[in-house]
Design an enzyme around this catalytic site. Structure first.
Site, short mmCIF file in Angstrom:
data_model
loop_
_atom_site.label_atom_id
_atom_site.label_comp_id
_atom_site.label_asym_id
_atom_site.label_seq_id
_atom_site.Cartn_x
_atom_site.Cartn_y
_atom_site.Cartn_z
N LYS A 180 -18.65 -14.59 4.11
CA LYS A 180 -20.00 -14.26 4.13
C LYS A 180 -21.15 -14.02 3.02
O LYS A 180 -21.00 -13.27 2.97
CB LYS A 180 -19.86 -13.13 5.76
CG LYS A 180 -20.00 -14.37 6.71
CD LYS A 180 -19.84 -12.97 7.85
CE LYS A 180 -21.57 -13.24 8.47
NZ LYS A 180 -22.00 -12.25 9.44
N ARG A 184 0.64 -0.93 -0.10
CA ARG A 184 -0.08 -0.32 0.09
C ARG A 184 0.71 1.55 -0.43
O ARG A 184 0.50 2.44 -0.80
CB ARG A 184 -0.47 -0.13 1.04
CG ARG A 184 -2.15 -0.85 0.87
CD ARG A 184 -3.18 -0.77 1.83
NE ARG A 184 -4.52 -1.07 1.88
CZ ARG A 184 -5.38 -1.93 2.04
NH1 ARG A 184 -5.21 -2.08 3.50
NH2 ARG A 184 -6.06 -2.21 1.75
N GLY A 198 -13.91 -3.74 -0.68
CA GLY A 198 -15.41 -3.03 0.10
C GLY A 198 -15.62 -2.13 -1.35
O GLY A 198 -16.28 -1.23 -1.73
N GLY A 203 -8.74 -6.57 -0.95
CA GLY A 203 -8.94 -7.13 0.02
C GLY A 203 -8.35 -8.76 0.15
O GLY A 203 -6.58 -8.41 -0.21
P1 AMP Z 1 -14.00 -11.89 3.02
O1 AMP Z 1 -13.40 -11.08 3.40
O2 AMP Z 1 -15.59 -12.18 2.96
O3 AMP Z 1 -13.79 -12.28 1.88
O4 AMP Z 1 -13.32 -13.34 3.37
C1 AMP Z 1 -12.05 -13.54 3.61
C2 AMP Z 1 -11.79 -14.36 4.59
O5 AMP Z 1 -12.47 -15.68 3.89
C3 AMP Z 1 -10.78 -14.56 4.79
O6 AMP Z 1 -10.41 -14.71 5.35
C4 AMP Z 1 -10.67 -16.59 4.76
O7 AMP Z 1 -9.81 -17.45 5.11
C5 AMP Z 1 -11.61 -17.25 4.46
N1 AMP Z 1 -12.62 -17.85 4.49
C6 AMP Z 1 -12.23 -18.38 3.01
N2 AMP Z 1 -13.24 -19.65 3.02
C7 AMP Z 1 -13.40 -19.94 4.08
C8 AMP Z 1 -13.50 -21.11 5.16
N3 AMP Z 1 -14.12 -22.70 3.42
N4 AMP Z 1 -14.18 -21.46 5.39
C9 AMP Z 1 -14.13 -20.41 7.07
N5 AMP Z 1 -13.65 -19.37 5.83
C10 AMP Z 1 -13.40 -18.92 4.83
#
Ligand code: AMP
Length: 391
Positions: free
Chosen positions: A200, A35, A371, A348
């Site tokens: 999520k 960054r 985001g 991200g």
């Molecule tokens: P996001 O910020 O929604 O893009 O989420 C990213 C996070 O999701 C990272 O820390 C990943 O390690 C986690 N992640 C990805 N796949 C999985 C999974 N199968 N189970 C739990 N966490 C996950």
């Protein structure tokens, strides 16, 4: 068209640049300086054009006094000085006489970095709620404001919208490039495939809805895939489940049944970071935790990606911070890095994975904003950019 730093005469002017120095830090060490590196073009341009430079950035979230200790921008000054090969003044305050005197005494080409803007959040969230008085106060430091922090442009904060509402403003080179590259997705060369992963579903409902309409395929991996599989009636064991999004997933799968592609197998563990095996969707036990996509899914995803001309990817396909669960993300990164197509990585965790696994220069664009990139692609207005003067 927004004004950019190139549209101003910077000579001898006090130029406030909102940069994004929100770097990961552990034990007072910067773990990843990408960054900082991404902000250099704008800062160097301001130096070359004889500006007096005032840098503002946030670092982490500040809710307690302890948060201040671990989110002190002082660590960044040393690295920034090294990268610029030039002294950078640091003021350990976000307001007050010392800061004001330092700014008033700046000479052309001097640079001052102000302490973490979110220190102002401790007492009333002044920065993050775009407090009017704070925006006006910071704006009083300069003649021109340049927003070069793309990653926070989807937020209305005192250090972007607040300042820009009070003085002449433009965008920096990093934001210019982000807008330019992300615009390619407005009219993508087809087939256009989106890869969505991460934790999520509920965080990405808007983007799933809007991208489903515009893309040809959505490949879903990561934690969010298991809520989709649950909505189809599969036993997902103890995998990540976003209960309140089950109905949404069901609705999307009915509406876009040929576009949305889900994993057919996964890497599962009984306990996190213990033994792994690969299981088909039909074979999960009630205590299986799915933490990466499996081999058949990797091949299925590659097949679709091979015939695509444009790819947008946001969110890792597994718990890729851990080696055991990173193969899906790594294999797809490697595969895409060898393809001659437009590939845009949407910030991200996916951006960090791409860079950390060695693919920094392998794609059309790696966005600095997760985001912000998603909101832009969704068609939303980014307040930090919207506020900038038009040409
Ligand atoms: P996001 O910020 O929604 O893009 O989420 C990213 C996070 O999701 C990272 O820390 C990943 O390690 C986690 N992640 C990805 N796949 C999985 C999974 N199968 N189970 C739990 N966490 C996950």
């Amino acid at each position: 068209m927004k004004k950019s730093i190139k549209d101003f005469d910077l000579n001898n002017k006090k130029v406030i640049i909102r940069v994004d120095f929100n770097v990961p830090i552990k034990d007072n060490k910067i773990l990843d300086d990408n960054r900082i590196i991404s902000s250099l073009k704008t800062i160097k341009y301001a130096i070359d054009n004889n500006a007096k430079i005032i840098l503002l950035s946030h670092l982490g979230r500040i809710k307690t006094e302890e948060d201040k200790l671990v989110n002190d921008l002082k660590v960044v000054v040393k690295r920034l000085s090294e990268l610029l090969n030039k002294d950078v003044i640091f003021v350990d305050e976000t307001r007050g006489k010392v800061l004001e005197d330092t700014i008033n005494n700046l000479k052309p080409k001097d640079i001052v970095l102000v302490q973490n803007t979110r220190y102002e959040d401790l007492d009333g969230k002044l920065e993050s709620s775009n407090d009017e008085e704070l925006g006006e106060y910071w704006a009083s430091f300069g003649d021109i404001f340049i927003n070069d922090a793309f990653a926070t442009s989807h937020r209305s904060h005192a250090s972007n919208v607040g300042i820009a509402s009070n003085i002449e403003s433009g965008i920096g080179f990093l934001v210019l490039e982000e807008l330019d590259k992300l615009k390619m997705l407005d009219d993508p060369k087809r087939p256009y495939t989106v890869i969505l992963g991460g934790a999520k579903v509920s965080d990405k409902i808007g983007v799933i809805e809007s991208l489903s309409k515009t893309c040809d395929y959505i490949l879903i991996g990561g934690g969010m895939a298991y809520t989709f599989l649950k909505s189809l009636g599969y036993n997902i064991g103890k995998s990540l489940l976003d209960n309140e999004s089950i109905d949404f997933c069901d609705k999307m799968l009915k509406k876009y049944k040929d576009k949305i592609i889900l994993p057919v197998d996964s890497v599962v563990s009984k306990k996190f970071n213990e033994d792994v095996c690969i299981k088909n969707n039909e074979d999960f036990d009630s205590n299986d935790i799915a933490l990466d996509i499996g081999e058949k899914t990797i091949e299925k995803f590659k097949e679709i990606l091979k015939s695509s001309n444009t790819v947008f990817w946001n969110g890792p396909l597994g718990y890729s911070e851990y080696e055991k669960y990173s193969k899906g993300t790594k294999d797809i990164l490697e595969f895409l890095s060898k393809q001659d197509k437009t590939v845009i990585i949407g910030g991200g965790d996916t951006a960090s994975s791409a860079i950390n696994f060695g693919y920094k220069n392998s794609f059309t664009h790696i966005s600095t904003g997760g985001g912000a990139a998603l909101e832009l692609i969704e068609g939303k207005t980014l307040p930090g950019i919207d506020v900038i003067e038009d040409k």
